[in-house]
Every structure is written in structure tokens, then in C-alpha cells.
Enzyme design. Structure first.
Site, PDB file in Angstrom:
ATOM      1  NE  ARG A  53      64.002  15.914 -58.356  1.00 52.24           N
ATOM      2  CZ  ARG A  53      65.021  16.782 -58.392  1.00 52.24           C
ATOM      3  NH1 ARG A  53      64.805  18.079 -58.297  1.00 52.24           N
ATOM      4  NH2 ARG A  53      66.262  16.345 -58.494  1.00 52.24           N
ATOM      5  CE1 TYR A 106      39.578  11.854 -49.329  1.00 56.05           C
ATOM      6  CE2 TYR A 106      41.765  12.725 -48.883  1.00 56.05           C
ATOM      7  CZ  TYR A 106      40.951  11.709 -49.345  1.00 56.05           C
ATOM      8  OH  TYR A 106      41.521  10.565 -49.817  1.00 56.05           O
ATOM      9  CG  ASP A 179      39.867  19.734 -51.819  1.00 55.55           C
ATOM     10  OD1 ASP A 179      39.516  19.533 -53.000  1.00 55.55           O
ATOM     11  OD2 ASP A 179      40.313  18.825 -51.083  1.00 55.55           O
ATOM     12  CE  LYS A 204      39.851  11.125 -55.223  1.00 51.21           C
ATOM     13  NZ  LYS A 204      39.818  11.979 -54.055  1.00 51.21           N
TER      14      LYS A 204
HETATM   15  C1  LIG Z   1      40.661  12.297 -52.926  1.00 51.95           C
HETATM   16  C2  LIG Z   1      40.643  13.651 -52.327  1.00 51.95           C
HETATM   17  C3  LIG Z   1      41.812  14.265 -51.892  1.00 51.95           C
HETATM   18  C4  LIG Z   1      43.166  13.568 -51.924  1.00 51.95           C
HETATM   19  O1  LIG Z   1      43.581  13.300 -53.210  1.00 51.95           O
HETATM   20  P1  LIG Z   1      44.537  12.044 -53.628  1.00 51.95           P
HETATM   21  O2  LIG Z   1      44.670  12.191 -55.088  1.00 51.95           O
HETATM   22  O3  LIG Z   1      43.814  10.793 -53.199  1.00 51.95           O
HETATM   23  O4  LIG Z   1      45.801  12.207 -52.880  1.00 51.95           O
HETATM   24  C5  LIG Z   1      41.718  15.551 -51.393  1.00 51.95           C
HETATM   25  N1  LIG Z   1      40.532  16.195 -51.306  1.00 51.95           N
HETATM   26  C6  LIG Z   1      39.382  15.617 -51.705  1.00 51.95           C
HETATM   27  C7  LIG Z   1      38.098  16.383 -51.581  1.00 51.95           C
HETATM   28  C8  LIG Z   1      39.385  14.335 -52.226  1.00 51.95           C
HETATM   29  O5  LIG Z   1      38.243  13.764 -52.596  1.00 51.95           O
END
Ligand SMILES: *Cc1c(COP(=O)(O)O)cnc(C)c1O
Length: 388
Positions: A53, A106, A179, A204
Site C-alpha cells: 500500500r 464531469y 482535470d 481513459k
Molecule cells: C471518467 C472521468 C473521471 C472519473 O474517473 P474514474 O476513473 O471513472 O473514477 C473524472 N474526470 C473525467 C473528465 C472523466 O472522464
């Protein structure tokens, strides 16, 4: 190789943190699928590794790679994007602090801040980040300690001026978090425009193959790094070795993938504007997009995400979403395969009825790296369903 090196992006993507295995010379650093590490005497650790961890070499390799690509000094990898966001906010803020976020953030980010962290005493307000005066007014409250920007935003593809918002945030004594999930570090490096923190859903584009969930926080400040590192260890929402390794592997090809995502999406966006039944195409690469010039200045190219609205309303959007054969109807984005999403009932269902609600006649495309002609033929037959 360190993040301070002068190598180009793709060289850093392939080599940063990727030192051949010292015992065997394996060119690809192995997956250290272990939860604990032998000690050579009580407290006598080998290279600092003690318990999974806390630290794991596979996760360290990914973290070095991420820091090098975003131009940060430290990166922290988590089990999901939302785990990364949660750990960042708990590390940086205290009960009573206020977050100003974009009004098309998001949906999961908004839900985390508004429904989970609110119970921990964090308040929030959502504003249009393209409206600089509105942002200035929103941060003026005195309690604002964090400004949260997504650019391009999800799914409205709004472009925010990172440098301008950084100035406003800093004048108010707040951190600017960007983000960067939609752009990826290949297309945009927010720290270079004055942001303090970058967060990613590595699920992503960074992972890029729809096979590993993960998130990341990248910073350039020693004090903040120490706080995020402590929460990562103390709360434990860390990425597992296999996930970290898959993400590292995906990240090595980010540049070539993003070039192809961007060129496919640019062609599809242009093509969509010419189709009957299409009301509006939201893609920052189109010259008529209100954020086009800003995106051109801030980004290397315009990415693989497109949103489209239809004159036939919700029924038309749903019909197209359910008629494609190459585009798969699924949540998520950023993988090599093309995906189709109906946000108001899928990814953004949690913000329905709020200020962050998404139009019901909108679909979002995550344009993959398949052959362009096949993607256009698929959309052509799906749009054909509108004409019955
Ligand atoms: C998918 C997404 C998140 C969250 O990420 P997870 O891996 O699903 O927890 C945050 N910000 C954006 C822009 C996203 O597309």
C-alpha cells in the site's frame, strides 16, 4: 531518466521510470505482484520497499512516467480517477473550505464534491468557467481554496483559459486543479500554464485500451506532494500492480494514439456538420467553436471527443446512439475503440435536474483509432435511422 530531462514527449513516455530490471536486465520492468517485501534485518529495507500500500516498484514506474509527462515533480497513482480526486481534496482542503468548479464538470466529480465531501464540510459553487467575471465573483467569497477546471469539458467541450483562471485562483489564495483527462498530457500540459495540480482518470486516454481503471494526481510543489502522498498511504486507494503496469504500457503509445484520435475526430466533426438532422457539433477543432482560438493556443491538437445535438430531440439522439455497429454503446472514453454515449441517461445521469444537466438531444462520441472510412460509414447508416 528523470522528469527534468530535455527529451521529447514520446521519448519520455517510453523511457521515464522504465529502467531495465536490475536483477535480470528485463527491458520491460516486471509487474511486482507482491504485497510485501523481505527485510534484511528489522527495519532494514531493500531500496525502501516495505509494504504494497505504501510503495510498489510497478506503481513507482508509472508515477515517474506521469510526472515526467505532465512536467510535475511528483505523481501519485490511484485505483480510479475519483479515488485520485477524493484523496487530493482531503489532502489539500479542510472542513469549511469552498471549491469553485465548472458548471459542466464531469458528473462523478460533482457528485463526489456535492454529496460526499459536503458531509465533510466542503462547500461548492458551480460556474461557467468561460465567463471570467463570473469566476472572479465566485472565488471572492473568502473561503475558496480550490478552483476546479476541466478543459475541454465533458461533454459540452467547453474550453477554459487555464492561465487566466490560474491568476484569479492564486489572487484569492486558492489552488487551481485541472482535470486533464480529455486532453491528456500529450495535447495539453496545464502545469505549464500556471495550474497547481493536474488530475487524471487514467482509465481513459492514458491507459488507452479500456482495460485498466486508474487515476492520478500530479503536482509541482513539495509541501502539497507530501500531503497527497500521506493520504495515498493512509487512505490506501492505490492502483494495484497489474493496473499500474497496464497503464504504463498504454501510456508509452499515448502520442501516436492521440495524433490518430485527433485526426479521425477532426474529419468526423467536419462531416457531421454537413449532415441532415444534426443541430450542432461540439468540437474545439472546428473554427466556429467558441473556444477554438483558445484551444489552438493551449492544445497541440483538438483530441478525440465530439458531442452532437440533433434537431429531432431526445428521440433522435437515442435512435442514433442505438444504431451504430462499429461505435459501441458504452460509458467511458479514450480507448482505441470508438464508443458512443448518451450522457443524460448514462455518464451524466447523476446530474439530471441540476445546473449541470446535459441536453437530452445530445450524444457524445469517443472517436477511436479505427479506419476513418469505417467510422464514417457507420455513422452514416446510424443517421439514416433518423429518416426512418
Ligand atoms: C471518467 C472521468 C473521471 C472519473 O474517473 P474514474 O476513473 O471513472 O473514477 C473524472 N474526470 C473525467 C473528465 C472523466 O472522464
Amino acid at each position: 531518466m528523470t522528469q527534468s530531462s530535455n527529451f521529447g514527449f514520446n521519448t519520455r513516455a517510453i523511457h521515464a521510470g522504465q529502467v531495465p530490471d536490475p536483477t535480470t536486465g528485463a527491458v520491460i520492468p516486471p509487474i511486482y505482484q507482491t504485497t510485501t517485501f523481505a527485510q534484511d534485518g528489522i527495519g532494514k529495507l531493500r531500496n525502501g520497499y516495505e509494504y504494497g500500500r505504501g510503495t510498489n516498484p510497478t506503481r513507482d514506474a508509472l508515477q515517474s512516467q506521469l510526472a515526467a509527462l505532465e512536467g510535475g515533480t511528483h505523481a501519485f497513482s490511484f485505483s480510479s480517477g475519483l479515488a485520485a480526486e477524493d484523496s487530493l481534496i482531503r489532502a489539500a482542503l479542510r472542513p469549511g473550505d469552498h471549491i469553485v468548479l465548472g458548471n459542466d464538470a464531469y458528473g462523478g466529480t460533482y457528485r463526489l464534491i456535492d454529496r460526499v465531501l459536503s458531509q465533510w464540510g466542503i462547500t461548492n459553487s458551480a460556474v461557467d468557467m468561460a465567463d471570467i467575471d463570473a469566476v472572479r465573483a465566485a472565488v471572492a467569497g473568502g473561503q475558496t481554496r480550490m478552483v476546479w477546471v476541466e478543459t475541454p469539458s465533458n461533454p459540452m467541450m467547453k474550453i477554459t483559459d487555464i492561465a487566466a483562471i490560474a491568476e484569479i485562483a492564486h489572487a484569492a489564495g486558492a489552488l487551481l486543479v485541472v482535470d486533464n483527462t480529455f486532453a491528456s498530457p500529450y495535447l495539453q500540459q496545464p502545469l505549464s500554464f500556471g495550474a497547481d495540480v493536474v488530475v487524471h482518470s487514467t482509465t481513459k486516454y492514458i491507459g488507452g485500451h479500456s482495460d485498466a481503471s486508474g487515476g492520478a494526481v500530479i503536482v509541482k510543489d513539495e509541501d502539497l506532494a507530501e500531503k497527497v502522498g500521506f493520504i495515498q498511504f493512509a487512505v490506501g486507494a492505490v492502483s494495484a500492480p497489474m493496473e499500474a503496469w497496464l497503464t504504463t504500457r498504454g501510456l508509452k503509445t499515448l502520442g501516436v494514439r492521440m495524433d490518430r484520435h485527433s485526426s479521425n475526430a477532426a474529419s468526423i466533426a467536419r462531416w457531421l456538420t454537413e449532415q441532415e438532422g444534426v443541430e450542432r457539433v461540439y468540437y474545439p477543432g472546428l473554427p466556429e467553436h467558441p473556444g477554438h482560438d483558445l484551444a489552438a493556443a493551449q492544445m497541440k491538437s483538438f483530441g478525440g471527443m465530439i458531442s452532437v445535438t440533433f434537431t429531432g430531440g431526445e428521440a433522435a439522439a437515442r435512435a442514433v446512439a442505438e444504431s451504430t455497429k462499429v461505435f459501441t454503446l458504452a460509458e467511458s472514453l479514450g480507448g482505441i475503440e470508438s464508443l458512443m454515449n448518451y450522457p443524460s441517461a448514462m455518464t451524466h445521469a447523476s446530474v439530471r435536474g441540476t445546473d449541470l444537466a446535459v441536453p437530452e438531444n445530445l450524444i457524445r462520441l469517443s472517436v477511436g483509432i479505427e479506419d476513418l472510412e469505417d467510422l464514417i460509414s457507420d455513422l452514416e447508416q446510424a443517421l439514416g435511422s433518423l429518416r426512418g
